[in-house]
Design a protein around this motif. Sequence first.
Motif: not given
Length: 239
Positions: A119-148
Amino acid sequence: MSSDRYRQAAGIASFTERYILSVIYLGFAYGEWVWLRLDWPGLHAGDPSYFGYFSEDFTIGALDLIMGLVLLLGRRAAASPRNLTEIAVPLAASFYFVLFSYVPLLPDSLQWLRQNRAPEGWQGALAYLGFALGVLGVAFAIWGILSLGRSFGIFVAVRSVVLRGPYRFVRHPMYGGYIVGSLGLLLANANLALAVLVPLQAALFVWRARLEEARLAEFSADYRAYQQRTGFFLPRFVR
């Protein structure tokens, strides 16, 4: 496979990971940097759709950069891939993200696949939430890569068992991070194309992880014990 042919195949696999795949990943990272610069004017103007694009390009670009550098510096595996599946599945899982980059480039006749369905009214909030999840996922993946560290590789192979960093809690933090990051992309863009691509990517990561576990468990009693006390993607709180 004869021992001579196996050693030759092992050498080819090692060379490919270090000098070919690493350069490909670094090239992809540069490409995402170019896209980030193109996203910036729209992001600065406050357009939520550009925040979705920025989230996608940042997530993929950061992973590409780290993976390219670690592959370039990695050490040779103790035992290389034994068959085509142990090469093809990791390659498919590793480069599957390229399909995400083509979603915004779909022709107008397929616009319905890339149209944001939230829904158009949700798109902004979902974009910010998606970005936060993206940063969290990338950070966790990079932590794993650097640990290896130098034990990181693309193909299914026998390398040293790593028990530091996130590997103290889960066996596949990198893949878990990738999946979380991809879910962030799905939330930020909310289109049908990603709704199909993201679950397929998760299935590929599970397949890849199962192949790796079978190989490591075959060679290492320590890894078999490690499997009993840790979770697959999520920590095992009850043992």
